[in-house]
Design an enzyme around this catalytic site. Structure first.
Site, PDB file in Angstrom:
ATOM      1  N   SER A  71       0.774  -1.353  -0.289  1.00 20.17           N
ATOM      2  CA  SER A  71      -0.054   0.545  -0.204  1.00 20.17           C
ATOM      3  C   SER A  71       0.529   1.036   0.082  1.00 20.17           C
ATOM      4  CB  SER A  71      -0.792  -0.509   1.475  1.00 20.17           C
ATOM      5  OG  SER A  71      -1.965   0.923   1.131  1.00 20.17           O
ATOM      6  N   ASP A 164      -8.407  -5.692  -5.471  1.00 24.51           N
ATOM      7  CA  ASP A 164      -8.559  -4.652  -4.897  1.00 24.51           C
ATOM      8  C   ASP A 164      -9.111  -2.745  -5.340  1.00 24.51           C
ATOM      9  OD1 ASP A 164      -7.153  -2.121  -3.145  1.00 24.51           O
ATOM     10  OD2 ASP A 164      -5.186  -2.661  -3.550  1.00 24.51           O
ATOM     11  N   HIS A 195      -7.458  -5.482  -0.790  1.00 21.08           N
ATOM     12  CA  HIS A 195      -6.120  -5.374  -0.583  1.00 21.08           C
ATOM     13  C   HIS A 195      -5.038  -5.987   0.155  1.00 21.08           C
ATOM     14  CE1 HIS A 195      -3.591  -1.867  -0.838  1.00 21.08           C
ATOM     15  NE2 HIS A 195      -3.984  -1.278   0.614  1.00 21.08           N
TER      16      HIS A 195
END
Length: 222
Positions: A71, A164, A195
């Site tokens: 991320s 995601d 995610h």
């Protein structure tokens, strides 16, 4: 795989593990979180690089340094391997933010991009930002990790989730394609997940393939 179990597993394999609580992350209160607003790819990248540099003073400086994260860590790691191409032996990225402009137009959190990049508000009723478009686009392009692609030498492993919405898979795929085009050693694994890639089977597969990738490039078992 549970986060702390993963850390213990890396230590058992002989790695020294550093987890950086950079400014903008959690752990030091709201004032620390606010320091990243409008400064993404500046204070976060600087903090991580400085933390690594200082830790290397207390270990063998010749040991290879590996970067692992997902991320927002994609922002940081992408900049580190681009700005310091000779200092990192391998990078493992899970659903990484490597193109902030691409993220702004496709993510389910456009407000996060505005807050972190230029400290501006997103107007949800109209779906528009409250910041001059040309200035914003210029900033997002300049601070994106993918902009440093021609400087990267570090082997990169990518782990992406098909579902995601936070960091759409298209961002990671474009990064992978650019790495391949530049003949950077890279591998890609895609999971039927979101995610976090947190399902036990996916998390375990990510760990195993991370270790295999590192062994391939660092010769862990040699």
């Amino acid at each position: 795989m549970d986060y702390y179990i993963g850390v213990i597993a890396y230590i058992s394999l002989g790695f020294d593990v550093l987890i950086v609580n950079y400014r903008g992350s959690i752990g030091f209160g709201q004032a620390s979180v606010d320091k990243l607003l409008g400064k993404i790819t500046y204070v976060d990248v600087q903090d991580c690089h400085e933390a690594i540099r200082r830790c290397l003073q207390f270990t063998d400086p010749k040991r290879p340094v590996v970067l692992i994260g997902g991320s927002h860590a994609g922002v940081i790691i992408g900049r580190l391997i681009g700005e310091y191409p000779d200092e990192y032996a391998a990078a493992v990225l899970r659903n990484p933010v490597t193109d902030i402009l691409h993220l702004y137009t496709t993510s389910d959190i456009p407000d996060w991009i505005l807050a972190q990049s230029v400290n501006a508000d997103f107007d949800f009723p109209t779906g528009r930002n409250r910041y001059p478009d040309a200035e914003l686009m210029k900033y997002l392009v300049e601070r994106s990790s993918i902009r440093l692609m021609d400087k990267i030498k570090t082997p990169v492993l990518l782990q992406l989730g098909k579902k995601d919405r936070r960091v759409p898979m298209s961002i990671g795929l474009r990064y992978y394609e650019c790495l391949k085009a530049n003949k950077i050693p890279t591998k890609l694994f895609v999971y039927d997940s979101n995610h976090a890639l947190s399902e036990t089977s996916n998390a375990s597969d990510c760990f195993v393939n991370t270790v295999l990738f590192l062994d391939e490039h660092l010769k862990l078992t040699a």
